[in-house]
Motif scaffolding. Sequence first.
Motif, PDB file in Angstrom:
ATOM      1  N   LEU A 118      -0.474  -0.693   9.342  1.00 30.85           N
ATOM      2  CA  LEU A 118      -0.004  -0.314  10.671  1.00 30.85           C
ATOM      3  C   LEU A 118       1.268  -1.058  11.056  1.00 30.85           C
ATOM      4  O   LEU A 118       2.139  -0.513  11.740  1.00 30.85           O
ATOM      5  N   GLU A 119       1.361  -2.297  10.632  1.00 28.26           N
ATOM      6  CA  GLU A 119       2.507  -3.124  11.010  1.00 28.26           C
ATOM      7  C   GLU A 119       3.771  -2.778  10.230  1.00 28.26           C
ATOM      8  O   GLU A 119       4.853  -2.661  10.801  1.00 28.26           O
ATOM      9  N   ASP A 120       3.648  -2.613   8.885  1.00 31.34           N
ATOM     10  CA  ASP A 120       4.869  -2.425   8.086  1.00 31.34           C
ATOM     11  C   ASP A 120       4.883  -1.178   7.206  1.00 31.34           C
ATOM     12  O   ASP A 120       5.859  -0.921   6.504  1.00 31.34           O
ATOM     13  N   GLY A 121       3.781  -0.385   7.242  1.00 29.43           N
ATOM     14  CA  GLY A 121       3.771   0.862   6.483  1.00 29.43           C
ATOM     15  C   GLY A 121       3.762   0.677   4.974  1.00 29.43           C
ATOM     16  O   GLY A 121       4.190   1.581   4.241  1.00 29.43           O
ATOM     17  N   MET A 122       3.245  -0.454   4.489  1.00 32.77           N
ATOM     18  CA  MET A 122       3.226  -0.734   3.058  1.00 32.77           C
ATOM     19  C   MET A 122       1.790  -0.842   2.551  1.00 32.77           C
ATOM     20  O   MET A 122       0.923  -1.403   3.229  1.00 32.77           O
ATOM     21  N   VAL A 123       1.533  -0.283   1.362  1.00 30.22           N
ATOM     22  CA  VAL A 123       0.229  -0.432   0.714  1.00 30.22           C
ATOM     23  C   VAL A 123       0.434  -0.990  -0.688  1.00 30.22           C
ATOM     24  O   VAL A 123       1.474  -0.788  -1.306  1.00 30.22           O
ATOM     25  N   ARG A 124      -0.597  -1.666  -1.165  1.00 33.65           N
ATOM     26  CA  ARG A 124      -0.569  -2.170  -2.533  1.00 33.65           C
ATOM     27  C   ARG A 124      -1.882  -1.802  -3.199  1.00 33.65           C
ATOM     28  O   ARG A 124      -2.953  -2.123  -2.685  1.00 33.65           O
ATOM     29  N   ARG A 125      -1.791  -1.122  -4.335  1.00 35.75           N
ATOM     30  CA  ARG A 125      -3.001  -0.743  -5.059  1.00 35.75           C
ATOM     31  C   ARG A 125      -3.724  -1.984  -5.586  1.00 35.75           C
ATOM     32  O   ARG A 125      -3.100  -3.013  -5.855  1.00 35.75           O
ATOM     33  N   ILE A 126      -5.023  -1.866  -5.767  1.00 35.64           N
ATOM     34  CA  ILE A 126      -5.804  -2.969  -6.329  1.00 35.64           C
ATOM     35  C   ILE A 126      -5.296  -3.265  -7.741  1.00 35.64           C
ATOM     36  O   ILE A 126      -5.212  -2.369  -8.580  1.00 35.64           O
ATOM     37  N   GLY A 127      -4.910  -4.520  -7.976  1.00 37.54           N
ATOM     38  CA  GLY A 127      -4.380  -4.906  -9.276  1.00 37.54           C
ATOM     39  C   GLY A 127      -2.891  -4.680  -9.417  1.00 37.54           C
ATOM     40  O   GLY A 127      -2.289  -5.053 -10.428  1.00 37.54           O
ATOM     41  N   GLY A 128      -2.261  -4.089  -8.411  1.00 39.37           N
ATOM     42  CA  GLY A 128      -0.836  -3.788  -8.478  1.00 39.37           C
ATOM     43  C   GLY A 128       0.022  -4.946  -8.006  1.00 39.37           C
ATOM     44  O   GLY A 128      -0.423  -5.804  -7.250  1.00 39.37           O
ATOM     45  N   LEU A 129       1.267  -4.956  -8.443  1.00 36.44           N
ATOM     46  CA  LEU A 129       2.209  -6.008  -8.064  1.00 36.44           C
ATOM     47  C   LEU A 129       3.274  -5.503  -7.105  1.00 36.44           C
ATOM     48  O   LEU A 129       3.964  -6.292  -6.466  1.00 36.44           O
ATOM     49  N   THR A 130       3.422  -4.195  -7.027  1.00 37.93           N
ATOM     50  CA  THR A 130       4.457  -3.622  -6.171  1.00 37.93           C
ATOM     51  C   THR A 130       3.844  -2.988  -4.924  1.00 37.93           C
ATOM     52  O   THR A 130       2.694  -2.551  -4.935  1.00 37.93           O
ATOM     53  N   GLU A 131       4.638  -2.971  -3.878  1.00 33.57           N
ATOM     54  CA  GLU A 131       4.199  -2.347  -2.635  1.00 33.57           C
ATOM     55  C   GLU A 131       4.801  -0.951  -2.528  1.00 33.57           C
ATOM     56  O   GLU A 131       5.916  -0.700  -3.001  1.00 33.57           O
ATOM     57  N   ILE A 132       4.044  -0.068  -1.933  1.00 33.96           N
ATOM     58  CA  ILE A 132       4.441   1.338  -1.822  1.00 33.96           C
ATOM     59  C   ILE A 132       4.589   1.684  -0.351  1.00 33.96           C
ATOM     60  O   ILE A 132       3.686   1.435   0.458  1.00 33.96           O
ATOM     61  N   LYS A 133       5.739   2.253   0.004  1.00 39.08           N
ATOM     62  CA  LYS A 133       5.996   2.639   1.389  1.00 39.08           C
ATOM     63  C   LYS A 133       5.314   3.969   1.692  1.00 39.08           C
ATOM     64  O   LYS A 133       5.441   4.929   0.926  1.00 39.08           O
TER      65      LYS A 133
END
Length: 300
Positions: A118-133
């Motif tokens: 909600l704050e920054d619109g970013m998600v990170r998959r479990i085990g992932g290193l990168t964030e997805i907008k």
Amino acid sequence: MEFVGKSKETIKIKEYAEKIANSDSPILIYGETGTGKEVLVDYIHKVGNRRNRPLVVQNCAAVPANLLESILFGTTKGAFTEATDKKGLFEVADDGIIYLDELNSMPIELQGKILRVLEDGMVRRIGGLTEIKVDVRVIASVNTEPFECVNKGFLRRDLFYRLNVFYLKLPELKDRKEDIKELCEYFIKYYNEKFKKHVKGISNEVVEIFYRYDWPGNIRELKNVLESVMNFKDGGVITIEDVPEHLIVNEKGLAEMIEEFEKSKIAEALSLNDYNISNAAKYLKIPRQTLQYKIKKYGL
């Protein structure tokens, strides 16, 4: 299902929903089970500017807590045994709306990750290193009063205030009984098409029974009652003979209950006095003529 109703409460909710439908801000909905929260969310999606984008629904109480995070945020190959690269629901809902039902059932630690989206619109998959907008509008609902959820530790206070940009409370059906007739017409039409039936409507007597009943299961209970009735009825009008017994018992008025009590006491007095009307009248402390009238009235 459509958001049906013409009561003041329903019209007010519809008008408010239409005003906030084009915003990107989150929405918090409170309503008892069966009041139509998902139907309201579908209406907001339908009238808003994201209508042609996904509407993704997830009941937070429907899956085990340890699986909910992977469902919402996705997984990366190798994150755990048999894990694959898989999108979570936030990615699936990109450009659209995600609806989190029964948010108060979500683990507190996972609620913190919802707050970050909600704050920054970013998600990170479990085990992932990168964030997805992601560009996702979040709508959440609770079936317990929100401040009670916060005070009892079922809902993070900071998440509550972030979600509570727009707040909608759905009233129980007993508080919007003006909608019952229209809801019945809608469900009868729906089940006529589904079951290939030709039911024309409900009698005025049944309408009165429905109005007097409190519907603890709300709209869902009304829908289930009509589904049950229409499984056994091919056409014509739904009458009192078609209505489940518990609705009839619960809707008895005071006058009817008094008459039943009076009838039972008169029958008891007659039995105790070997059906001697004079002695039974003395036993009941009423005039003989009055007792004769009531015996005839009740067919005793």
